[in-house]
Design a protein around this motif. Structure first.
Motif, PDB file in Angstrom:
ATOM      1  N   UNK A 216      -5.771   7.518   5.428  1.00  0.00           N
ATOM      2  CA  UNK A 216      -4.647   6.674   5.838  1.00  0.00           C
ATOM      3  C   UNK A 216      -4.478   5.557   4.808  1.00  0.00           C
ATOM      4  N   UNK A 217      -3.418   5.645   4.040  1.00  0.00           N
ATOM      5  CA  UNK A 217      -3.076   4.605   3.075  1.00  0.00           C
ATOM      6  C   UNK A 217      -2.113   3.608   3.709  1.00  0.00           C
ATOM      7  N   UNK A 218      -2.204   2.358   3.321  1.00  0.00           N
ATOM      8  CA  UNK A 218      -1.412   1.299   3.961  1.00  0.00           C
ATOM      9  C   UNK A 218       0.097   1.521   3.851  1.00  0.00           C
ATOM     10  N   UNK A 219       0.576   1.853   2.661  1.00  0.00           N
ATOM     11  CA  UNK A 219       2.016   2.046   2.476  1.00  0.00           C
ATOM     12  C   UNK A 219       2.490   3.282   3.241  1.00  0.00           C
ATOM     13  N   UNK A 220       1.709   4.351   3.151  1.00  0.00           N
ATOM     14  CA  UNK A 220       2.103   5.599   3.815  1.00  0.00           C
ATOM     15  C   UNK A 220       2.090   5.475   5.333  1.00  0.00           C
ATOM     16  N   UNK A 221       1.026   4.883   5.872  1.00  0.00           N
ATOM     17  CA  UNK A 221       0.925   4.802   7.331  1.00  0.00           C
ATOM     18  C   UNK A 221       2.027   3.907   7.896  1.00  0.00           C
ATOM     19  N   UNK A 222       2.429   2.902   7.126  1.00  0.00           N
ATOM     20  CA  UNK A 222       3.525   2.042   7.573  1.00  0.00           C
ATOM     21  C   UNK A 222       4.843   2.805   7.580  1.00  0.00           C
ATOM     22  N   UNK A 223       5.075   3.606   6.551  1.00  0.00           N
ATOM     23  CA  UNK A 223       6.298   4.432   6.510  1.00  0.00           C
ATOM     24  C   UNK A 223       6.337   5.387   7.691  1.00  0.00           C
ATOM     25  N   UNK A 224       5.221   6.056   7.946  1.00  0.00           N
ATOM     26  CA  UNK A 224       5.109   6.982   9.096  1.00  0.00           C
ATOM     27  C   UNK A 224       5.459   6.273  10.401  1.00  0.00           C
ATOM     28  N   UNK A 225       4.896   5.104  10.586  1.00  0.00           N
ATOM     29  CA  UNK A 225       5.085   4.349  11.824  1.00  0.00           C
ATOM     30  C   UNK A 225       6.529   3.872  11.963  1.00  0.00           C
TER      31      UNK A 225
END
Length: 246
Positions: A216-225
């Motif tokens: 879980x990468x910070x930028x990716x997980x934020x985009x997903x959310x």
């Protein structure tokens, strides 16, 4: 004469530190499949270093961040996200108070990167965590303590000892991949790459393929959310890791 079609995409507003140079270009790449249906807009507030000093903590003053959020609200965004990881060491209550305040002042739903992490970790039913960050020892120790207080076990941690928020972006993808591969050797339930100015999004899929450990990468997980928050499936994002299939 035929009237032009009215384009009314979902709009996501993101709050980001002033010295961040990774978040915006990586988010733009992630959102390419939604070029006609979702747009992302950014507002910055001043932040230069990350430490537990009083001056550094003051950079996360809620008045300053809320002012930046008000500028996003003028773009009539459908949601606002505080795209940063400070609550990992300052405590989730900091994000909760900030998000509630911005929602009250703007009438727009507000969330955060650390809320995104919490939801993804819950989806994965993960208990054993590995951490990869660019931060200093005091920040890393505070992060570890916060997760342990929530009942998680930290089975591996890597921190690079840096406090300059701008320089976090200068670590190469290969460097981050090496640290993440090493973290995977501890066989955690999930690896967390904590920092939105860190090029972790580029390594997630490869590490998952070779090591069979979710990343879980910070930028990716934020985009997903955020996509879920505006009612759009994140499954269109391919090649960036398993998070988009959660």
């Amino acid at each position: 004469m035929t009237r032009p079609t009215v384009v009314n995409p979902k709009r996501i507003g993101m709050l980001t530190p002033s010295s961040n140079t990774v978040l915006e270009p990586y988010t733009a790449r992630l959102f390419m499949p939604y070029v006609d249906t979702v747009t992302v807009h950014f507002s910055r507030f001043r932040l230069k270093d990350i430490s537990l000093s009083e001056a550094s903590i003051r950079q996360f003053d809620h008045d300053t961040i809320a002012e930046a959020a008000l500028r996003l609200a003028e773009a009539k965004v459908d949601c606002i996200v505080w795209n940063g990881t400070a609550a990992a060491w300052l405590g989730m209550e900091q994000d909760q108070v900030l998000c509630a305040r911005i929602t009250e002042e703007t009438g727009i739903p507000v969330t955060s990167t650390m809320e995104a992490f919490a939801r993804a970790i819950d989806r994965l039913q993960a208990k054993r965590l590995a951490l990869v960050t660019p931060y200093t020892s005091d920040i890393q120790n505070a992060i570890i303590r916060r997760y342990e207080e929530q009942g998680f076990e930290i089975v591996h941690e890597t921190h690079l000892g840096d406090l300059d928020n701008f320089s976090f972006a200068n670590y190469t993808v290969d460097e981050i991949k090496g640290h993440t591969m090493k973290a995977a050797e501890s066989r955690p339930d999930v690896i967390l790459i904590l920092c939105t100015n860190f090029r972790g999004a580029s390594v997630a899929a490869e590490v998952e393929t070779y090591m069979d450990v979710p990343v879980l990468d910070s930028v990716s997980v934020t985009a997903w959310h955020c996509l879920q928050e505006v009612g759009v499936s994140p499954a269109e994002i391919a090649g960036w890791g398993r998070v988009f299939a959660l």
